[in-house]
Each structure stands twice: as structure tokens, then as C-alpha cells.
Design a protein around this motif. Structure first.
Motif, PDB file in Angstrom:
ATOM      1  N   THR A 137       1.029  -1.281  -0.080  1.00  0.00           N
ATOM      2  CA  THR A 137      -0.103   0.597  -0.026  1.00  0.00           C
ATOM      3  C   THR A 137       0.891   1.509   0.057  1.00  0.00           C
ATOM      4  OG1 THR A 137      -1.365  -1.302   1.435  1.00  0.00           O
ATOM      5  CG2 THR A 137      -1.907   1.109   1.457  1.00  0.00           C
ATOM      6  N   TYR A 139       0.988   5.710   0.287  1.00  0.00           N
ATOM      7  CA  TYR A 139       0.292   6.601   0.924  1.00  0.00           C
ATOM      8  C   TYR A 139       1.120   7.872   0.255  1.00  0.00           C
ATOM      9  CZ  TYR A 139      -1.822   3.101   3.966  1.00  0.00           C
ATOM     10  OH  TYR A 139      -2.565   1.711   3.886  1.00  0.00           O
ATOM     11  N   THR A 140      -0.142   8.898   0.608  1.00  0.00           N
ATOM     12  CA  THR A 140       1.063  10.109   0.737  1.00  0.00           C
ATOM     13  C   THR A 140       1.791  10.926   1.881  1.00  0.00           C
ATOM     14  OG1 THR A 140      -1.014  11.225   1.536  1.00  0.00           O
ATOM     15  CG2 THR A 140      -0.743  11.712  -0.664  1.00  0.00           C
ATOM     16  N   TRP A 142       0.851  12.425   4.229  1.00  0.00           N
ATOM     17  CA  TRP A 142      -1.077  13.275   5.225  1.00  0.00           C
ATOM     18  C   TRP A 142      -1.794  11.905   5.279  1.00  0.00           C
ATOM     19  CZ3 TRP A 142       0.898  16.203   0.972  1.00  0.00           C
ATOM     20  CH2 TRP A 142       1.869  17.257   1.138  1.00  0.00           C
ATOM     21  N   GLY A 143      -1.224  10.489   4.611  1.00  0.00           N
ATOM     22  CA  GLY A 143      -1.530   9.271   4.934  1.00  0.00           C
ATOM     23  C   GLY A 143      -3.062   9.330   4.198  1.00  0.00           C
ATOM     24  N   GLU A 144      -2.799   9.643   3.350  1.00  0.00           N
ATOM     25  CA  GLU A 144      -4.712   9.152   2.018  1.00  0.00           C
ATOM     26  C   GLU A 144      -4.080   7.917   0.847  1.00  0.00           C
ATOM     27  OE1 GLU A 144      -6.421  11.721  -2.125  1.00  0.00           O
ATOM     28  OE2 GLU A 144      -4.730  12.611  -0.883  1.00  0.00           O
ATOM     29  N   LYS A 145      -4.317   6.847   1.154  1.00  0.00           N
ATOM     30  CA  LYS A 145      -4.064   6.435  -0.069  1.00  0.00           C
ATOM     31  C   LYS A 145      -4.213   6.225  -1.573  1.00  0.00           C
ATOM     32  CE  LYS A 145      -5.962   2.068   1.152  1.00  0.00           C
ATOM     33  NZ  LYS A 145      -6.949   0.430   1.336  1.00  0.00           N
ATOM     34  N   LEU A 146      -2.913   5.623  -1.928  1.00  0.00           N
ATOM     35  CA  LEU A 146      -3.039   5.654  -3.322  1.00  0.00           C
ATOM     36  C   LEU A 146      -3.053   4.540  -4.198  1.00  0.00           C
ATOM     37  CD1 LEU A 146       0.077   8.815  -3.406  1.00  0.00           C
ATOM     38  CD2 LEU A 146      -2.366   9.290  -3.462  1.00  0.00           C
ATOM     39  N   GLU A 148      -2.712   0.437  -3.797  1.00  0.00           N
ATOM     40  CA  GLU A 148      -2.053  -0.836  -3.115  1.00  0.00           C
ATOM     41  C   GLU A 148      -2.757  -2.218  -3.516  1.00  0.00           C
ATOM     42  OE1 GLU A 148      -4.264  -2.047   0.438  1.00  0.00           O
ATOM     43  OE2 GLU A 148      -6.292  -2.076  -0.673  1.00  0.00           O
ATOM     44  N   TYR A 160      -2.845   8.690  -9.888  1.00  0.00           N
ATOM     45  CA  TYR A 160      -3.727   8.356  -8.705  1.00  0.00           C
ATOM     46  C   TYR A 160      -4.638   8.809  -9.333  1.00  0.00           C
ATOM     47  CZ  TYR A 160      -6.298   9.158  -4.443  1.00  0.00           C
ATOM     48  OH  TYR A 160      -7.295   8.813  -4.129  1.00  0.00           O
ATOM     49  N   ARG A 161      -5.814   7.498 -10.083  1.00  0.00           N
ATOM     50  CA  ARG A 161      -7.332   7.878 -10.520  1.00  0.00           C
ATOM     51  C   ARG A 161      -6.407   8.222 -11.855  1.00  0.00           C
ATOM     52  NH1 ARG A 161     -11.151  10.613  -5.685  1.00  0.00           N
ATOM     53  NH2 ARG A 161     -10.807   8.635  -4.210  1.00  0.00           N
ATOM     54  N   TYR A 170       6.681   9.559  -0.937  1.00  0.00           N
ATOM     55  CA  TYR A 170       5.623   8.480  -0.318  1.00  0.00           C
ATOM     56  C   TYR A 170       6.601   7.977   0.613  1.00  0.00           C
ATOM     57  CZ  TYR A 170       3.870  11.317  -3.670  1.00  0.00           C
ATOM     58  OH  TYR A 170       3.230  12.984  -4.979  1.00  0.00           O
TER      59      TYR A 170
END
Length: 194
Positions: A137, A139-140, A142-146, A148, A160-161, A170
Motif C-alpha cells: 500500500t 500513501y501520501t 498525509w496518509g491518503e491511500k494512493l 494498493e 492516482y485516479r 511517499y
């Protein structure tokens, strides 16, 4: 009787007679045993600690499941290996052994990757040996999942998206189960540069 069953080596005679004549025939019977081959049952092996498999029975013919035809083979991977040994009398015996992976798990994760499309270091992924499961997994800061995945051979392409993410630091978490059933979690950071 007209027939007998012979179970031991030796010299055997038969006398056949009728009212006109008697004929005696002698035969020497030699039983040749099939070769004795025992590779064992299970053994642990690793690429840096290979196992020599020896079928014994010098002078015989050998047919290994690997395609080899020598008395011994050197094996450094797991699997089931078998050999058929045929002696000079044409008698054959087959034996097999299961070699299980005992390699210590190894994992390498880069600290920088550049998804610039040049075919070199375009994906952030784990390089590993001796693993049966991996879950990564990303993350940024700041803890945002990018990202997995349970298929870490593919790796993260820095999007991401469908959008390219910014250069920067990261975080990753990598949960693993090794072939020897050891479990672990690795956490760390890496730089994305374009």
C-alpha cells in the motif's frame, strides 16, 4: 508336474520320459534384483545451499525427471524430483523426493523511482525471493491511500485516479508472508522524481 514356480537362483533339472526314451535338461536360473534406490522423502533446499541427489547403483542407466542421465544431480530449487534406475539386467526401480523451499525471505524496495517512461525504474515495486504473499500500500505524507495491490510484481506507476502525482516523498507499507510462513510488515518512505 509339468510346471514349477522357481523363487531362488540355482540349477534346476527336469527329466522327461515316456516308454521309449528319457531326456534330461538342466537350466541355471539366476535372479537379479532390481536396483535399490532411495532418494528419501522430503528435504529442504535453497538456491545458495543446493542438494546433491544420488541414485547410487554405479554403472546403471539413469533417467531423472529433469532430463539428466547421470548418477547424481545438483538441485537448488523446490519441487518433486524422480529418477528411474535400470541395471545391466534390465531391471528398473523408480524413486522420488520432495524438495521444499527453505530460502530465507529477501525483500528490496528502492528509495527513489522515476516514472518517466524510459523503461528504467518506471515503477515502484518490491524485488523479493522466498515469498508466498505480498500486499503493498502506498500513501501520501498525509496518509491518503494512493495505491494498493496484492500483485506487487506490477508495481505503482506514480499515478492516482489516472492523474500523475507530484514529485515528492511517499510512504509504503508492505505486508508479507514468506514461503517458510514467516510474516512481517515493512514500512518506509521513497522519493518520486520525474
Amino acid at each position: 508336474t509339468q510346471t514349477i514356480t522357481i523363487k531362488d537362483s540355482g540349477t534346476y533339472s527336469v527329466k522327461v520320459f515316456n516308454k521309449c526314451d528319457t531326456v534330461t535338461k538342466t537350466a541355471r536360473i539366476k535372479y537379479l534384483d532390481a536396483p535399490l534406490v532411495n532418494l528419501g522423502v522430503t528435504f529442504f533446499v535453497c538456491y545458495d545451499n543446493p542438494k546433491v541427489l544420488d541414485a547410487g547403483n554405479a554403472g546403471s542407466k539413469y533417467k531423472w525427471s529433469t532430463g539428466d542421465s547421470s548418477q547424481t544431480i545438483l538441485v537448488n530449487k523446490s519441487g518433486i524430483f524422480s529418477v528411474t534406475v535400470t541395471n545391466s539386467a534390465g531391471c528398473s526401480t523408480t524413486s522420488s523426493i520432495s524438495l521444499k523451499d527453505s530460502c530465507p525471505p529477501t525483500i528490496f524496495l528502492p528509495n527513489v523511482f522515476r516514472p518517466d517512461g524510459d523503461g528504467i525504474n518506471d515503477y515502484f515495486k518490491a524485488f523479493y525471493t522466498g515469498m508466498s504473499e505480498l500486499k503493498m500500500t502506498i500513501y501520501t505524507r498525509w496518509g491518503e491511500k494512493l495505491y494498493e495491490t496484492n500483485a506487487p510484481d506490477i508495481g505503482w506507476n506514480g499515478e492516482y485516479r489516472g492523474e500523475v502525482v507530484e514529485n515528492g516523498v511517499y510512504m509504503f507499507m508492505l505486508f508479507y508472508v514468506a514461503s517458510n510462513r514467516q510474516r512481517g510488515l515493512i514500512k518506509g518512505t521513497f522519493h518520486l522524481e520525474r
